[in-house]
Design a protein around this motif. Structure first.
Motif, PDB file in Angstrom:
ATOM      1  N   GLU B  35       2.095   9.740  10.726  1.00 35.13           N
ATOM      2  CA  GLU B  35       2.955   8.642  11.173  1.00 35.13           C
ATOM      3  C   GLU B  35       2.928   7.493  10.163  1.00 35.13           C
ATOM      4  OE1 GLU B  35       3.783   6.179  15.315  1.00 35.13           O
ATOM      5  OE2 GLU B  35       1.753   6.883  14.916  1.00 35.13           O
ATOM      6  N   VAL B  36       4.103   7.025   9.767  1.00 35.37           N
ATOM      7  CA  VAL B  36       4.166   5.843   8.907  1.00 35.37           C
ATOM      8  C   VAL B  36       4.006   4.620   9.805  1.00 35.37           C
ATOM      9  CG1 VAL B  36       5.582   4.483   7.333  1.00 35.37           C
ATOM     10  CG2 VAL B  36       5.580   6.967   7.163  1.00 35.37           C
ATOM     11  N   LEU B  37       2.998   3.816   9.526  1.00 32.87           N
ATOM     12  CA  LEU B  37       2.622   2.713  10.406  1.00 32.87           C
ATOM     13  C   LEU B  37       3.270   1.386  10.030  1.00 32.87           C
ATOM     14  CD1 LEU B  37      -1.181   3.595  10.539  1.00 32.87           C
ATOM     15  CD2 LEU B  37       0.509   4.008  12.352  1.00 32.87           C
ATOM     16  N   MET B  38       3.273   1.083   8.746  1.00 31.42           N
ATOM     17  CA  MET B  38       3.741  -0.231   8.304  1.00 31.42           C
ATOM     18  C   MET B  38       3.880  -0.256   6.784  1.00 31.42           C
ATOM     19  SD  MET B  38       0.097  -2.260   8.715  1.00 31.42           S
ATOM     20  CE  MET B  38       0.533  -3.689   7.711  1.00 31.42           C
ATOM     21  N   LEU B  39       4.544  -1.291   6.295  1.00 33.11           N
ATOM     22  CA  LEU B  39       4.538  -1.587   4.869  1.00 33.11           C
ATOM     23  C   LEU B  39       4.103  -3.040   4.721  1.00 33.11           C
ATOM     24  CD1 LEU B  39       6.916  -0.738   2.007  1.00 33.11           C
ATOM     25  CD2 LEU B  39       6.456  -3.147   2.483  1.00 33.11           C
ATOM     26  N   ALA B  40       3.172  -3.274   3.809  1.00 41.45           N
ATOM     27  CA  ALA B  40       2.765  -4.642   3.495  1.00 41.45           C
ATOM     28  C   ALA B  40       2.540  -4.721   1.991  1.00 41.45           C
ATOM     29  CB  ALA B  40       1.524  -5.033   4.274  1.00 41.45           C
ATOM     30  N   TRP B  41       2.032  -5.861   1.519  1.00 36.49           N
ATOM     31  CA  TRP B  41       1.919  -6.086   0.082  1.00 36.49           C
ATOM     32  C   TRP B  41       0.470  -6.283  -0.317  1.00 36.49           C
ATOM     33  CZ3 TRP B  41       6.381  -6.077  -3.028  1.00 36.49           C
ATOM     34  CH2 TRP B  41       7.580  -5.903  -2.315  1.00 36.49           C
ATOM     35  N   MET B  42       0.149  -5.920  -1.533  1.00 39.19           N
ATOM     36  CA  MET B  42      -1.195  -6.118  -2.056  1.00 39.19           C
ATOM     37  C   MET B  42      -1.112  -6.796  -3.424  1.00 39.19           C
ATOM     38  SD  MET B  42      -2.900  -2.383  -1.144  1.00 39.19           S
ATOM     39  CE  MET B  42      -4.490  -2.687  -0.368  1.00 39.19           C
ATOM     40  N   ASN B  43      -2.102  -7.640  -3.703  1.00 35.19           N
ATOM     41  CA  ASN B  43      -2.272  -8.125  -5.074  1.00 35.19           C
ATOM     42  C   ASN B  43      -3.507  -7.424  -5.661  1.00 35.19           C
ATOM     43  OD1 ASN B  43      -4.395  -9.374  -3.865  1.00 35.19           O
ATOM     44  ND2 ASN B  43      -3.824 -11.463  -4.414  1.00 35.19           N
ATOM     45  N   ARG B  44      -3.898  -7.793  -6.863  1.00 36.75           N
ATOM     46  CA  ARG B  44      -5.022  -7.110  -7.511  1.00 36.75           C
ATOM     47  C   ARG B  44      -6.301  -7.203  -6.672  1.00 36.75           C
ATOM     48  NH1 ARG B  44      -3.746  -6.034 -12.904  1.00 36.75           N
ATOM     49  NH2 ARG B  44      -5.915  -5.650 -13.415  1.00 36.75           N
ATOM     50  N   ASP B  45      -6.549  -8.408  -6.144  1.00 36.82           N
ATOM     51  CA  ASP B  45      -7.775  -8.596  -5.370  1.00 36.82           C
ATOM     52  C   ASP B  45      -7.759  -7.741  -4.098  1.00 36.82           C
ATOM     53  OD1 ASP B  45      -8.667 -10.344  -7.267  1.00 36.82           O
ATOM     54  OD2 ASP B  45      -8.293 -12.155  -6.093  1.00 36.82           O
ATOM     55  N   ALA B  46      -6.612  -7.623  -3.473  1.00 34.44           N
ATOM     56  CA  ALA B  46      -6.514  -6.837  -2.238  1.00 34.44           C
ATOM     57  C   ALA B  46      -6.799  -5.359  -2.519  1.00 34.44           C
ATOM     58  CB  ALA B  46      -5.125  -7.004  -1.611  1.00 34.44           C
ATOM     59  N   VAL B  47      -6.268  -4.849  -3.632  1.00 39.27           N
ATOM     60  CA  VAL B  47      -6.531  -3.454  -4.007  1.00 39.27           C
ATOM     61  C   VAL B  47      -8.018  -3.257  -4.273  1.00 39.27           C
ATOM     62  CG1 VAL B  47      -6.108  -1.644  -5.732  1.00 39.27           C
ATOM     63  CG2 VAL B  47      -4.207  -3.088  -4.949  1.00 39.27           C
ATOM     64  N   ALA B  48      -8.591  -4.163  -5.050  1.00 42.17           N
ATOM     65  CA  ALA B  48     -10.010  -4.035  -5.409  1.00 42.17           C
ATOM     66  C   ALA B  48     -10.890  -4.108  -4.169  1.00 42.17           C
ATOM     67  CB  ALA B  48     -10.388  -5.128  -6.408  1.00 42.17           C
ATOM     68  N   GLU B  49     -10.593  -5.058  -3.273  1.00 48.62           N
ATOM     69  CA  GLU B  49     -11.414  -5.192  -2.070  1.00 48.62           C
ATOM     70  C   GLU B  49     -11.288  -3.968  -1.166  1.00 48.62           C
ATOM     71  OE1 GLU B  49     -11.715  -8.935   0.028  1.00 48.62           O
ATOM     72  OE2 GLU B  49     -11.601  -7.899   1.955  1.00 48.62           O
ATOM     73  N   THR B  50     -10.066  -3.459  -1.040  1.00 41.10           N
ATOM     74  CA  THR B  50      -9.840  -2.283  -0.201  1.00 41.10           C
ATOM     75  C   THR B  50     -10.646  -1.088  -0.706  1.00 41.10           C
ATOM     76  OG1 THR B  50      -7.640  -3.037   0.455  1.00 41.10           O
ATOM     77  CG2 THR B  50      -8.074  -0.673   0.621  1.00 41.10           C
ATOM     78  N   LEU B  51     -10.627  -0.887  -2.016  1.00 39.80           N
ATOM     79  CA  LEU B  51     -11.388   0.234  -2.582  1.00 39.80           C
ATOM     80  C   LEU B  51     -12.893   0.008  -2.440  1.00 39.80           C
ATOM     81  CD1 LEU B  51      -9.276   0.910  -5.775  1.00 39.80           C
ATOM     82  CD2 LEU B  51      -9.540   2.455  -3.811  1.00 39.80           C
ATOM     83  N   ALA B  52     -13.316  -1.237  -2.540  1.00 38.59           N
ATOM     84  CA  ALA B  52     -14.744  -1.535  -2.493  1.00 38.59           C
ATOM     85  C   ALA B  52     -15.299  -1.401  -1.073  1.00 38.59           C
ATOM     86  CB  ALA B  52     -14.999  -2.943  -3.018  1.00 38.59           C
ATOM     87  N   THR B  53     -14.518  -1.837  -0.087  1.00 43.72           N
ATOM     88  CA  THR B  53     -15.034  -1.889   1.287  1.00 43.72           C
ATOM     89  C   THR B  53     -14.619  -0.697   2.132  1.00 43.72           C
ATOM     90  OG1 THR B  53     -13.094  -3.043   2.138  1.00 43.72           O
ATOM     91  CG2 THR B  53     -14.885  -4.415   1.245  1.00 43.72           C
ATOM     92  N   GLY B  54     -13.506  -0.024   1.740  1.00 44.29           N
ATOM     93  CA  GLY B  54     -12.990   1.050   2.571  1.00 44.29           C
ATOM     94  C   GLY B  54     -12.235   0.542   3.791  1.00 44.29           C
ATOM     95  N   ARG B  55     -12.057  -0.759   3.870  1.00 43.48           N
ATOM     96  CA  ARG B  55     -11.230  -1.348   4.927  1.00 43.48           C
ATOM     97  C   ARG B  55     -10.031  -1.997   4.282  1.00 43.48           C
ATOM     98  NH1 ARG B  55     -13.923  -5.061   9.421  1.00 43.48           N
ATOM     99  NH2 ARG B  55     -11.801  -5.905   9.254  1.00 43.48           N
TER     100      ARG B  55
END
Lengths: 140, 140
Positions: B35-55
């Motif tokens: 299921e496609v849930l949503m579309l939102a935006w990421m900047n560099r910090d958001a990508v890095a944090e997502t990969l680092a935390t898994g959230r």
């Protein structure tokens, strides 16, 4: 356009919040498998034409004009259903993708994934790009 | 960040083409149902944090800052896999969505569809928005 198509277009266009460039992102998903194939952009005319014809038409930001998916490559997308998100600033297109969605010859554009700390290719081309585009034109 | 997380972030960031505002659209898809849930935006910090935390962490364009999905509502997204498209200008996040993705209390933000020439609601809220946000804050 038929009356139904005009009504559809009006209902959708009234609900869509196009950005400052007059565009909205559209996610294409294969309707039966759920595979996310690609993301591209649409302007008002692209949305109206897609609803009228049942064949997906995007707006090419690089070419600055309507991009009838598959017009060069034959890899057309038939529209099964068009959905609008809560904010009206993204579209979800449930499609039937003929052949491959990606200009690299892969079924989906999302063929690179982060695994074990590296970005790796997780899908191979199903067709050679040269078989899709005679003159190296990239839009499918 | 662990060394793996730093390597992941570098590999991904090198492949991503952020737009003029430093953002990239990210499509969130429930990893098992598709299921496609949503579309939102990421900047560099958001990508890095997502990969680092898994959230999953986005960038809120309306608030102008990082938006840790679920920090207000509890409706967090656990990252299963991050994919990058052919052009590097869109991300696909395979996630495990806890509860609902949409601030309206619906599972997916794409709850309106064009059917028979009209835009109709095809999914009802599973939770009341008031139960998600005390003070009417809309970001989940």
């Amino acid at each position: 356009m038929t009356e139904d198509a005009i009504r559809s277009a009006e209902a959708v266009l009234a609900a869509v919040r196009f950005d400052a460039a007059g565009l909205v992102p559209a996610v294409a998903q294969q309707h039966d498998t759920g595979e996310v194939l690609m993301l591209a952009w649409m302007n008002r005319d692209a949305v109206a034409e897609t609803l009228a014809t049942g064949r997906v038409c995007y707006f090419s930001r690089s070419r600055g004009g309507l991009w009838r998916k598959g017009e060069t490559s034959g890899q057309v997308q038939s529209l099964k259903e068009l959905r609008v998100d809560c904010d009206g600033d993204t579209l979800l297109l449930l499609v039937d993708q003929h052949g491959v969605a990606c200009h690299t010859g892969r079924r989906s554009c999302f063929y690179r994934a982060v695994r074990d700390g590296a970005l790796v290719e997780i899908a191979a081309p199903l067709v050679a790009p040269e078989a899709l585009y005679g003159a190296g034109h990239k839009h499918g």
